[in-house]
Design a protein around this motif. Sequence first.
Motif, PDB file in Angstrom:
ATOM      1  N   ILE A   1     -14.917 -18.071  18.018  1.00  0.00           N
ATOM      2  CA  ILE A   1     -14.402 -17.829  16.665  1.00  0.00           C
ATOM      3  C   ILE A   1     -13.893 -16.399  16.554  1.00  0.00           C
ATOM      4  N   GLN A   2     -14.676 -15.468  17.091  1.00  0.00           N
ATOM      5  CA  GLN A   2     -14.264 -14.066  17.065  1.00  0.00           C
ATOM      6  C   GLN A   2     -12.919 -13.880  17.763  1.00  0.00           C
ATOM      7  N   GLN A   3     -12.754 -14.482  18.922  1.00  0.00           N
ATOM      8  CA  GLN A   3     -11.508 -14.337  19.682  1.00  0.00           C
ATOM      9  C   GLN A   3     -10.316 -14.937  18.940  1.00  0.00           C
ATOM     10  N   VAL A   4     -10.530 -16.082  18.293  1.00  0.00           N
ATOM     11  CA  VAL A   4      -9.445 -16.738  17.556  1.00  0.00           C
ATOM     12  C   VAL A   4      -9.028 -15.892  16.350  1.00  0.00           C
ATOM     13  N   VAL A   5     -10.018 -15.353  15.621  1.00  0.00           N
ATOM     14  CA  VAL A   5      -9.699 -14.518  14.462  1.00  0.00           C
ATOM     15  C   VAL A   5      -8.975 -13.247  14.907  1.00  0.00           C
ATOM     16  N   LEU A   6      -9.370 -12.686  16.038  1.00  0.00           N
ATOM     17  CA  LEU A   6      -8.672 -11.514  16.567  1.00  0.00           C
ATOM     18  C   LEU A   6      -7.219 -11.844  16.872  1.00  0.00           C
ATOM     19  N   LEU A   7      -6.987 -13.033  17.391  1.00  0.00           N
ATOM     20  CA  LEU A   7      -5.612 -13.461  17.667  1.00  0.00           C
ATOM     21  C   LEU A   7      -4.830 -13.587  16.365  1.00  0.00           C
ATOM     22  N   MET A   8      -5.480 -14.093  15.317  1.00  0.00           N
ATOM     23  CA  MET A   8      -4.844 -14.153  13.997  1.00  0.00           C
ATOM     24  C   MET A   8      -4.419 -12.759  13.532  1.00  0.00           C
ATOM     25  N   ILE A   9      -5.326 -11.799  13.717  1.00  0.00           N
ATOM     26  CA  ILE A   9      -5.034 -10.435  13.272  1.00  0.00           C
ATOM     27  C   ILE A   9      -3.866  -9.852  14.061  1.00  0.00           C
ATOM     28  N   ARG A  10      -3.799 -10.164  15.347  1.00  0.00           N
ATOM     29  CA  ARG A  10      -2.667  -9.682  16.151  1.00  0.00           C
ATOM     30  C   ARG A  10      -1.354 -10.245  15.610  1.00  0.00           C
ATOM     31  N   PHE A  11      -1.359 -11.510  15.203  1.00  0.00           N
ATOM     32  CA  PHE A  11      -0.163 -12.101  14.595  1.00  0.00           C
ATOM     33  C   PHE A  11       0.213 -11.345  13.319  1.00  0.00           C
ATOM     34  N   VAL A  12      -0.798 -11.081  12.483  1.00  0.00           N
ATOM     35  CA  VAL A  12      -0.548 -10.385  11.212  1.00  0.00           C
ATOM     36  C   VAL A  12       0.015  -8.993  11.464  1.00  0.00           C
ATOM     37  N   MET A  13      -0.477  -8.320  12.501  1.00  0.00           N
ATOM     38  CA  MET A  13      -0.052  -6.946  12.759  1.00  0.00           C
ATOM     39  C   MET A  13       1.402  -6.852  13.215  1.00  0.00           C
ATOM     40  N   TYR A  14       1.995  -7.974  13.613  1.00  0.00           N
ATOM     41  CA  TYR A  14       3.432  -7.957  13.883  1.00  0.00           C
ATOM     42  C   TYR A  14       4.215  -7.644  12.610  1.00  0.00           C
ATOM     43  N   LEU A  15       3.613  -7.948  11.461  1.00  0.00           N
ATOM     44  CA  LEU A  15       4.256  -7.696  10.174  1.00  0.00           C
ATOM     45  C   LEU A  15       3.931  -6.310   9.625  1.00  0.00           C
ATOM     46  N   ALA A  16       3.149  -5.544  10.368  1.00  0.00           N
ATOM     47  CA  ALA A  16       2.697  -4.243   9.872  1.00  0.00           C
ATOM     48  C   ALA A  16       3.839  -3.311   9.474  1.00  0.00           C
ATOM     49  N   PRO A  17       4.919  -3.175  10.255  1.00  0.00           N
ATOM     50  CA  PRO A  17       6.001  -2.276   9.820  1.00  0.00           C
ATOM     51  C   PRO A  17       6.585  -2.664   8.462  1.00  0.00           C
ATOM     52  N   ILE A  18       6.769  -3.973   8.229  1.00  0.00           N
ATOM     53  CA  ILE A  18       7.297  -4.425   6.942  1.00  0.00           C
ATOM     54  C   ILE A  18       6.289  -4.135   5.832  1.00  0.00           C
ATOM     55  N   GLY A  19       5.023  -4.470   6.083  1.00  0.00           N
ATOM     56  CA  GLY A  19       3.987  -4.240   5.088  1.00  0.00           C
ATOM     57  C   GLY A  19       3.836  -2.779   4.736  1.00  0.00           C
ATOM     58  N   VAL A  20       3.826  -1.914   5.756  1.00  0.00           N
ATOM     59  CA  VAL A  20       3.677  -0.473   5.519  1.00  0.00           C
ATOM     60  C   VAL A  20       4.886   0.073   4.768  1.00  0.00           C
ATOM     61  N   PHE A  21       6.085  -0.381   5.118  1.00  0.00           N
ATOM     62  CA  PHE A  21       7.295   0.062   4.408  1.00  0.00           C
ATOM     63  C   PHE A  21       7.180  -0.246   2.920  1.00  0.00           C
ATOM     64  N   CYS A  22       6.803  -1.470   2.589  1.00  0.00           N
ATOM     65  CA  CYS A  22       6.729  -1.877   1.183  1.00  0.00           C
ATOM     66  C   CYS A  22       5.594  -1.170   0.443  1.00  0.00           C
ATOM     67  N   LEU A  23       4.448  -1.018   1.100  1.00  0.00           N
ATOM     68  CA  LEU A  23       3.326  -0.332   0.460  1.00  0.00           C
ATOM     69  C   LEU A  23       3.674   1.113   0.139  1.00  0.00           C
ATOM     70  N   LEU A  24       4.287   1.805   1.099  1.00  0.00           N
ATOM     71  CA  LEU A  24       4.585   3.221   0.889  1.00  0.00           C
ATOM     72  C   LEU A  24       5.794   3.421  -0.022  1.00  0.00           C
ATOM     73  N   ALA A  25       6.742   2.491   0.001  1.00  0.00           N
ATOM     74  CA  ALA A  25       7.852   2.580  -0.941  1.00  0.00           C
ATOM     75  C   ALA A  25       7.329   2.481  -2.369  1.00  0.00           C
ATOM     76  N   ASP A  26       6.435   1.517  -2.607  1.00  0.00           N
ATOM     77  CA  ASP A  26       5.833   1.358  -3.933  1.00  0.00           C
ATOM     78  C   ASP A  26       5.020   2.594  -4.314  1.00  0.00           C
ATOM     79  N   LEU A  27       4.244   3.094  -3.359  1.00  0.00           N
ATOM     80  CA  LEU A  27       3.382   4.250  -3.630  1.00  0.00           C
ATOM     81  C   LEU A  27       4.204   5.498  -3.915  1.00  0.00           C
ATOM     82  N   ALA A  28       5.243   5.727  -3.095  1.00  0.00           N
ATOM     83  CA  ALA A  28       6.095   6.905  -3.295  1.00  0.00           C
ATOM     84  C   ALA A  28       6.853   6.809  -4.613  1.00  0.00           C
TER      85      ALA A  28
END
Length: 432
Positions: free
Chosen positions: A176-203
């Motif tokens: 279960i731990q390994q599968v959830v880690l794989l899920m997180i790796r998938f999510v982190m592919y979206l990190a640049p988009i997520g960080v852009f939107c979070l910081l644009a809103d914050l700024a």
Amino acid sequence: MKVLKNPATLIGIAAVAGIAFGLLVGEWAGNLQFIGTMFIRLIQMSIVPLVMASVIVATGSMSGAGMGKMAARTFAWMLGFSAVAAVLAYALSVAIQPGRGMVYTGELDPSLQKSAAASTGWQDTLLSFVSTNIFNAMSTASMIPIIVFSLLFGVALNQYIATSGNRLVLDVADQIQQVVLLMIRFVMYLAPIGVFCLLADLAGDVGFAVVTTALAYLGTTLAGVLILLVIMVAVVWARTGLNPARLPKHLAEQTAIAVTTTSSAVTFPTVLRNTVEKVGVSQRVANFTLAVGLTMGSYGAVLNYMIVVMFLAQAGNVSLTPGQIVLGMGLAILLNMGTITVPGGFPVIAMFLATSLGLPFHAVGLLIAVDWFTGMIRTFLNVNGDTFVAMLVGKATGEVDADVYYGRKSVTADQIDLDAYEGQFAKADAAD
């Protein structure tokens, strides 16, 4: 270009672009907030199963190896330095106020309101650590009851395995731990988009304070690392009597590797070799203390995690109670000990701390954006702190050779099997 394929580089570019865009368009950038929030929620939804599986696997697979005076001394020094790091982080955060200039007035996630409710006394605080319904705790992301349940479950599972030899439940938890880690790796592919939107809103919301608070956060972390380094060197000098002026030369190679790779795992073979061949610690002590240090000796991580807690509280204009401050320190130390290691990287750890203490996480994107720099600072202290502990433990048993330390004698460190440390490397990189 190859450099643009590096996730840290992409996140850094997205962060700069997001801040610039937010400063340029102002409040309109708030329209992008939902995308950043979606990214945060994708991480959030993985935290409960990941923490439960990680704690159960960590405690369920523990063996009785490594007991004795050397183990006791090792754990005592590591826990002692970790406690100093947590207290120092709190003191510096109060003095410097790294999150002060960026006050976020948005509401907390409704799912966190219940777990963030203040207790009326220490008895209620302790009672809240144990849930009458673990499924209810999971649904509200009440992390402390989840951790307590998982620790007890892991201890019981450990005993069950010892008596029955049946590892099925432990293997399932590990998978279960390994599968959830794989899920997180998938999510982190979206990190640049997520960080852009979070910081644009914050700024767009708080303006140029985004930049100044990022620098204040990094500065607080760097100041804490340097102060803790001085404390460690002073303790080593007082306890061993060895001239600390020689330490920079002995530690230069491993420091360079740690700062450039931001990985304790990559640095480990060099640390082991230098600790034996340059510092003069015996192979026996070095093997044990440095191996334990991979998962328990992340003092830079403890310092950084507590600063994260204070930063999010200050950025969200949240006044932490004394109980919450102590709890934050305890969680930072437990994360360092490897007991509740969340091997999904800094974004998961930051969200775990925010969720556990009921803090607003609007500013997490800013912390993610500068994490490569804080990773350099954390790892610098993590790897050198392990060598200091090895020196302290070795001195207590007469296993630090002063002739080697002062260059009057040469020794050669044994070859190590890196595959044997694979699991510890993963946990160490999570802390880095």
